[in-house]
Design an enzyme around this catalytic site. Structure first.
Site, PDB file in Angstrom:
ATOM      1  N   ALA A 125      -5.461  -0.863  -7.087  1.00 11.88           N
ATOM      2  CA  ALA A 125      -4.533  -1.810  -7.707  1.00 11.88           C
ATOM      3  C   ALA A 125      -3.149  -1.169  -7.712  1.00 11.88           C
ATOM      4  O   ALA A 125      -3.002   0.018  -7.379  1.00 11.88           O
ATOM      5  CB  ALA A 125      -4.967  -2.138  -9.130  1.00 11.88           C
ATOM      6  N   LYS A 126      -2.154  -1.923  -8.037  1.00  7.10           N
ATOM      7  CA  LYS A 126      -0.808  -1.376  -8.231  1.00  7.10           C
ATOM      8  C   LYS A 126       0.000  -2.405  -8.999  1.00  7.10           C
ATOM      9  O   LYS A 126      -0.302  -3.597  -8.960  1.00  7.10           O
ATOM     10  CB  LYS A 126      -0.131  -1.102  -6.873  1.00  7.10           C
ATOM     11  CG  LYS A 126       0.917  -0.014  -6.922  1.00  7.10           C
ATOM     12  CD  LYS A 126       0.274   1.359  -6.952  1.00  7.10           C
ATOM     13  CE  LYS A 126       1.287   2.473  -6.996  1.00  7.10           C
ATOM     14  NZ  LYS A 126       0.636   3.776  -6.791  1.00  7.10           N
ATOM     15  N   GLY A 127       1.036  -1.944  -9.662  1.00  7.84           N
ATOM     16  CA  GLY A 127       1.887  -2.884 -10.394  1.00  7.84           C
ATOM     17  C   GLY A 127       3.280  -2.339 -10.524  1.00  7.84           C
ATOM     18  O   GLY A 127       3.581  -1.248 -10.030  1.00  7.84           O
TER      19      GLY A 127
END
Ligand code: NAD
Length: 436
Positions: A125-127
């Protein structure tokens, strides 16, 4: 998808049509790496196509109040979960003025491969938030972080998706995220983020973990090539959490750190920099600029300096088809995510520059984030020595396993690392099947 819009290298029977919202140069790099490797290993096309896009992508826009109280600015925030098959998703939080959905998506894909290569029970994931963190005050940064966390709160959690720090965020930002989440739940939930301060459930050794993993891979690469890190000339682009730690540990092992840089400029000393003096200068002046113990170089010049080991540890897209032919290192160890483009990969391979790819070299960070998550779940905390020892053993094993694939398949380390990660994901997907 119109013929001209189609990304080259996609599986022949691809059914995802229409414009991809995340189609940016950085996404193309990540998907290009996937396509090259998937084709090489004849990956099941159903799985291949699924892996080219994120499983879940949340885009939010939200306001935050400036310190003058009357001004309210609105910014974009993102959280992308690439693969939910392996367990909760895991990935950093990037604050950057140019951040977009393509960048976050690419980074989430690389997280999937990293976790699979190391064998962690996470998908990628990444944000992040599209903001220049150096232009906001600490109180503005806190308000941005708290509002961002509450905007993505539905899709994060210790069993769902666990953010960590990345470019432009740090322990304090993670503490605010943990506190915001915990306030909403009504009790402390340390496991919702990693990279927290130790006082609220962080792990000893997390801050240095990525740099320590980079140096472990550097040592393994040197051993494989019959080189010694002792006395080797090392140049590091990016003197932040990853780069400064890698430089310090490599220096402690006897390497000569001949150049380092930050966002503004770099410094070069062919006989080696005194890192204690460099650190003292940065503490006082924030940037390296003006440091008296070396010659000024630009970030572009740093990459082309004569050295044995080059460690890009700043941002993406630094080594391209344009400058790869001028690199003068023997070993390239990617501390940053996505520093090398596809054209450069071809040039480096032809020139015999031994490249340890980001998805292996900088996986020490997510490895100790995993340790942190385990410690939070058990409420039982390890010593720094335990953390470092376990990290080094895991990184050495991962390096050797990837090297074995590279030698067996006669491919470079990036392809081998991806093959190893993809094989694990493929087996997990096969076992779980397609719902419904
Ligand atoms: P950081 O913010 O602590 O440091 C980044 C460094 O790069 C700073 O010295 C900064 O001045 C410099 N920099 C920023 N923009 C630049 C530019 N345009 N040109 C040259 N230098 C520039 O960030 P970090 O945590 O050390 O992350 C560095 C890289 O490592 C990123 O690509 C990140 O995604 C990757 N990474 C970090 C971790 C981690 O645990 N922190 C883990 C895996 C990968």
């Amino acid at each position: 998808m119109a013929e001209s819009d189609a990304l080259p290298g996609a599986p022949a029977h691809g059914t995802l049509t229409g414009r991809l919202e995340w189609d940016t140069p950085m996404y193309r790099l990540a998907v290009g790496q996937l396509d090259r490797t998937a084709a090489r290993m004849q990956l099941d096309e159903n799985i291949w196509e699924r892996l080219r896009t994120p499983q879940r992508a949340l885009v939010v826009s939200f306001p935050f109040r400036r310190d003058d109280y009357d001004t309210v600015d609105t910014v974009f925030g993102y959280r992308v979960q690439h693969l939910l098959t392996m367990g909760p998703t895991k990935g950093g939080t990037r604050y950057d003025a140019d951040l977009d959905l393509g960048e976050v998506t690419a980074l989430s894909m690389w997280m999937t491969w990293k976790c699979a290569i190391i064998g962690l029970p996470f998908g990628g994931a990444k944000g992040g938030v599209r903001i220049d963190p150096t232009t906001v005050s600490a109180s503005e940064l806190q308000r941005i972080t708290r509002r961002y966390t509450s905007e993505i709160i539905e899709i994060i959690g210790p069993q769902k998706d666990i953010p960590g720090p990345d470019l432009g965020t740090d322990q304090q930002v993670m503490a605010w995220m943990m506190d915001t989440y915990s306030q909403q739940m009504g009790h402390a939930v340390p496991g919702v983020v990693t990279g927290k301060p130790v006082e609220i459930g962080g792990s000893l050794g997390r801050t240095e973990s990525t740099g320590r993993g980079v140096v472990t891979c550097t040592l393994e690469a040197c051993r494989h090539l019959g080189l010694s890190l002792e006395g080797a000339r090392v140049a590091v682009q990016g003197y932040g959490q990853v780069g400064a730690t890698a430089a310090r540990i490599a220096g402690q092992l006897g390497a000569k750190i001949v150049a380092v840089s930050d966002v503004k400029s770099g410094i070069h000393a062919p006989n080696g920099l005194d890192l204690k003096q460099v650190d003292a200068w940065v503490r006082e002046h924030r940037f390296l600029e003006g440091f008296p113990g070396g010659d000024a170089v630009s970030n572009a010049e740093l990459l082309e300096l004569p050295c044995d080991v080059l460690i890009p540890a700043a941002i993406q897209n630094q080594i391209t088809g344009r400058n790869a032919g001028r690199l003068r290192c023997r070993v390239l160890v990617e501390g940053a995510n996505g520093p090398t483009d596809l054209d450069a990969d071809d040039v480096l391979r032809e020139r015999g520059i031994f490249t340890v790819p980001d998805i292996l070299a900088n996986a020490g960070g997510v490895t100790v984030s995993y340790f942190e998550w385990v410690q939070d779940a058990q409420q039982f905390f390890w010593t720094e020595e335990e953390v470092n020892q376990k990290l080094v053993l895991i990184m050495q094993r991962a390096f050797r396993e990837v090297l074995a694939v590279a030698e067996e398949q006669k491919v470079d380390l990036r392809t081998a690392a991806l093959m190893k990660g993809l094989a694990r994901v493929r087996e997990a997907k096969r076992r779980r099947g397609v719902f419904p």
